[in-house]
Design a protein around this motif. Structure first.
Motif, PDB file in Angstrom:
ATOM      1  N   ASN A   9       0.862  -1.178   0.000  1.00  0.00           N
ATOM      2  CA  ASN A   9       0.000   0.000   0.000  1.00  0.00           C
ATOM      3  C   ASN A   9       0.902   1.233   0.000  1.00  0.00           C
ATOM      4  O   ASN A   9       1.451   1.601   1.035  1.00  0.00           O
ATOM      5  N   LYS A  11       0.092   4.239  -0.341  1.00  0.00           N
ATOM      6  CA  LYS A  11      -0.565   5.434   0.191  1.00  0.00           C
ATOM      7  C   LYS A  11      -0.262   6.628  -0.726  1.00  0.00           C
ATOM      8  O   LYS A  11      -0.155   6.445  -1.939  1.00  0.00           O
ATOM      9  N   HIS A  96      -9.747   1.381   4.579  1.00  0.00           N
ATOM     10  CA  HIS A  96      -8.494   1.551   5.322  1.00  0.00           C
ATOM     11  C   HIS A  96      -8.742   2.506   6.493  1.00  0.00           C
ATOM     12  O   HIS A  96      -9.529   3.453   6.373  1.00  0.00           O
ATOM     13  N   GLU A  98      -7.129   4.882   7.615  1.00  0.00           N
ATOM     14  CA  GLU A  98      -6.884   6.302   7.324  1.00  0.00           C
ATOM     15  C   GLU A  98      -8.086   6.928   6.611  1.00  0.00           C
ATOM     16  O   GLU A  98      -8.404   8.099   6.807  1.00  0.00           O
ATOM     17  N   GLU A 168      -5.972  -4.754  10.514  1.00  0.00           N
ATOM     18  CA  GLU A 168      -4.927  -3.762  10.757  1.00  0.00           C
ATOM     19  C   GLU A 168      -5.229  -3.009  12.050  1.00  0.00           C
ATOM     20  O   GLU A 168      -6.003  -2.035  12.030  1.00  0.00           O
ATOM     21  N   ALA A 172      -0.972  -0.065  15.402  1.00  0.00           N
ATOM     22  CA  ALA A 172       0.251  -0.647  14.829  1.00  0.00           C
ATOM     23  C   ALA A 172       0.580  -0.062  13.463  1.00  0.00           C
ATOM     24  O   ALA A 172       1.631  -0.351  12.901  1.00  0.00           O
ATOM     25  N   ILE A 173      -0.315   0.795  12.922  1.00  0.00           N
ATOM     26  CA  ILE A 173      -0.094   1.303  11.561  1.00  0.00           C
ATOM     27  C   ILE A 173       0.855   2.483  11.575  1.00  0.00           C
ATOM     28  O   ILE A 173       0.588   3.505  12.199  1.00  0.00           O
ATOM     29  N   GLY A 174       1.974   2.313  10.890  1.00  0.00           N
ATOM     30  CA  GLY A 174       2.936   3.395  10.739  1.00  0.00           C
ATOM     31  C   GLY A 174       3.607   3.804  12.039  1.00  0.00           C
ATOM     32  O   GLY A 174       4.254   4.844  12.109  1.00  0.00           O
ATOM     33  N   GLY A 213       0.122  -3.528   9.661  1.00  0.00           N
ATOM     34  CA  GLY A 213       0.534  -2.686  10.787  1.00  0.00           C
ATOM     35  C   GLY A 213       2.002  -2.939  11.090  1.00  0.00           C
ATOM     36  O   GLY A 213       2.334  -3.897  11.780  1.00  0.00           O
ATOM     37  N   SER A 214       2.865  -2.091  10.489  1.00  0.00           N
ATOM     38  CA  SER A 214       4.308  -2.188  10.718  1.00  0.00           C
ATOM     39  C   SER A 214       4.887  -3.561  10.378  1.00  0.00           C
ATOM     40  O   SER A 214       5.792  -4.042  11.068  1.00  0.00           O
ATOM     41  N   VAL A 215       4.371  -4.171   9.313  1.00  0.00           N
ATOM     42  CA  VAL A 215       5.023  -5.396   8.812  1.00  0.00           C
ATOM     43  C   VAL A 215       6.336  -4.964   8.161  1.00  0.00           C
ATOM     44  O   VAL A 215       6.384  -4.003   7.399  1.00  0.00           O
ATOM     45  N   LEU A 233      -0.720  -6.669   4.523  1.00  0.00           N
ATOM     46  CA  LEU A 233      -0.951  -5.396   3.827  1.00  0.00           C
ATOM     47  C   LEU A 233       0.097  -4.447   4.392  1.00  0.00           C
ATOM     48  O   LEU A 233       0.105  -4.175   5.597  1.00  0.00           O
ATOM     49  N   GLY A 235       2.508  -0.996   4.407  1.00  0.00           N
ATOM     50  CA  GLY A 235       2.672   0.401   4.035  1.00  0.00           C
ATOM     51  C   GLY A 235       4.144   0.742   3.872  1.00  0.00           C
ATOM     52  O   GLY A 235       4.761   0.483   2.838  1.00  0.00           O
ATOM     53  N   GLY A 236       4.723   1.298   4.927  1.00  0.00           N
ATOM     54  CA  GLY A 236       6.096   1.826   4.885  1.00  0.00           C
ATOM     55  C   GLY A 236       7.107   0.880   4.244  1.00  0.00           C
ATOM     56  O   GLY A 236       7.886   1.283   3.370  1.00  0.00           O
TER      57      GLY A 236
HETATM   58  P1  PGA Z   1       2.420   0.329   7.765  1.00  0.00           P
HETATM   59  O1  PGA Z   1       0.988   0.554   7.080  1.00  0.00           O
HETATM   60  O2  PGA Z   1       2.957  -0.964   7.209  1.00  0.00           O
HETATM   61  O3  PGA Z   1       3.233   1.506   7.372  1.00  0.00           O
HETATM   62  O4  PGA Z   1       2.182   0.239   9.244  1.00  0.00           O
HETATM   63  C1  PGA Z   1       0.113  -0.509   6.859  1.00  0.00           C
HETATM   64  C2  PGA Z   1      -1.167  -0.007   6.253  1.00  0.00           C
HETATM   65  O5  PGA Z   1      -1.601   1.077   6.636  1.00  0.00           O
HETATM   66  O6  PGA Z   1      -1.769  -0.662   5.364  1.00  0.00           O
END
Ligand code: PGA
Length: 255
Positions: A9, A11, A96, A98, A168, A172-174, A213-215, A233, A235-236
Motif C-alpha cells: 500500500n 498510500k 483503510h 486512514e 490492521e 500498529a499502523i505506521g 501494521g508495521s510489517v 498489507l 505500508g512503509g
Molecule cells: P504500515 O501501514 O505498514 O506503514 O504500518 C500498513 C497499512 O496502513 O496498510
C-alpha cells in the motif's frame, strides 16, 4: 491452500518516476511465486493505468487504494469502481483506517463500496481493526466483529468468498509497533470463526486474512507463519525494495 498475499500500500507516496523505479527494483528481483502466492501493488489512482504494463502478471497485480460509494455522477475528484474495472484493476482496498479516520467513512458506507466492487468483479481488500483505546479495554473482538457485521456480513455465501480481509490494528499502523504474532493469530482466528458462524467453516477456511501494521522484512516471517495469517498489507516497508522482497519471500508456500 488459501491465497497467500503480500500487498503493498503505497498510500500518497512517490512521484510517477520514483514509483516506476520502485516497481522495477522489486519486479526485477522478485522470486518466482509458487501456486497460491500473490503480490499486489495498491498504487495511487493516476498511476494505475500507466504502471500496469510495468508489472508482469506472473509478478503481481494492481489494486486501487479506494473507490467512491456511488457508481457514477457529480462527485468531482472521485473515482468509481467501473472506472477501475475499465482499467482492468482486479483489487481495491476498502475501509483503510486512514479513510475511516480522515474521510469519515462509516461501516454502512463501506458495505456499499464492497457491494459496488463485487458488482463489477473487483475483489475488495476490506480493512478492519481497532484503535488503541479499544485494545486497552480488551474490547477488540466485539469492535472488529461489528465492523464485519455492518460492512460484510450482508453478503451471501457466494459473494463473501470473493472478499479479502485485512486486519490492521490502528495502533500498529505506521507506528513501528507491530502486533505480536500471538495477538495477530488470536484476532485472525476470531475473524475466521465469525465467518464460520455466519456462513460455514468451509467458507471461512477459504478466505484470506492479511495482517497489516508495521510489517517489515524482519518480522514478516514470524507473523506469516501463524496458521490464520495469510500474508500482509504493507505500508512503509513496501516502499523499500529489499524489505518488500523479504516480505514476499516470507509468504507461506504450498507444501
Ligand atoms: P504500515 O501501514 O505498514 O506503514 O504500518 C500498513 C497499512 O496502513 O496498510
Amino acid at each position: 491452500m488459501r491465497k497467500q498475499i503480500a500487498a503493498a500500500n503505497w498510500k500518497m507516496n512517490k512521484t510517477l518516476q520514483e514509483g516506476q523505479q520502485l516497481l522495477h527494483d522489486i519486479v526485477s528481483k522478485m522470486p518466482s511465486l509458487t501456486n497460491g502466492q500473490h503480490v499486489i501493488f495498491a498504487l495511487p489512482y493516476p498511476y494505475l493505468g500507466i504502471l500496469k504494463s510495468k508489472v508482469p502478471v506472473q509478478s503481481g497485480q494492481l489494486a486501487a487504494q479506494n473507490c467512491h460509494h456511488a457508481s457514477s455522477g457529480a462527485y468531482t475528484g472521485e473515482v468509481s469502481v467501473s472506472m477501475l474495472k475499465s482499467l482492468e484493476i482486479p483489487y481495491c482496498i476498502v475501509g483503510h483506517s486512514e479513510r475511516r479516520e480522515y474521510f469519515h467513512e462509516t461501516n454502512a458506507q463501506l458495505a456499499v463500496k464492497v457491494n459496488l466492487c463485487l458488482s463489477v468483479g473487483i475483489t475488495p481488500i476490506f480493512c478492519c481493526g481497532e484503535p488503541l483505546s479499544i485494545r486497552e479495554a480488551n474490547n477488540q473482538n466485539s469492535y472488529v466483529g461489528t465492523q464485519l457485521d455492518e460492512s460484510l456480513f450482508h453478503l451471501d455465501a457466494a459473494a463473501i468468498q470473493h472478499v479479502v480481509i485485512a486486519y490492521e490494528p490502528i495502533w500498529a499502523i505506521g507506528t513501528g509497533k507491530t502486533a505480536s504474532s500471538e495477538q495477530a493469530q488470536e484476532m485472525h482466528a476470531f475473524i475466521r470463526s465469525a465467518i464460520a458462524n455466519k456462513y460455514s467453516a468451509e467458507i471461512a477456511n477459504g478466505i484470506s486474512i492479511l495482517y497489516g501494521g508495521s510489517v517489515k522484512g524482519s518480522n514478516a516471517g514470524e507473523l506469516f507463519a501463524q496458521p490464520d495469517v495469510d500474508g500482509g498489507l504493507v505500508g512503509g516497508a513496501s516502499l523499500v525494495p529489499e524489505d518488500f522482497l523479504q516480505i514476499i519471500a516470507a509468504l507461506k508456500k504450498e507444501s
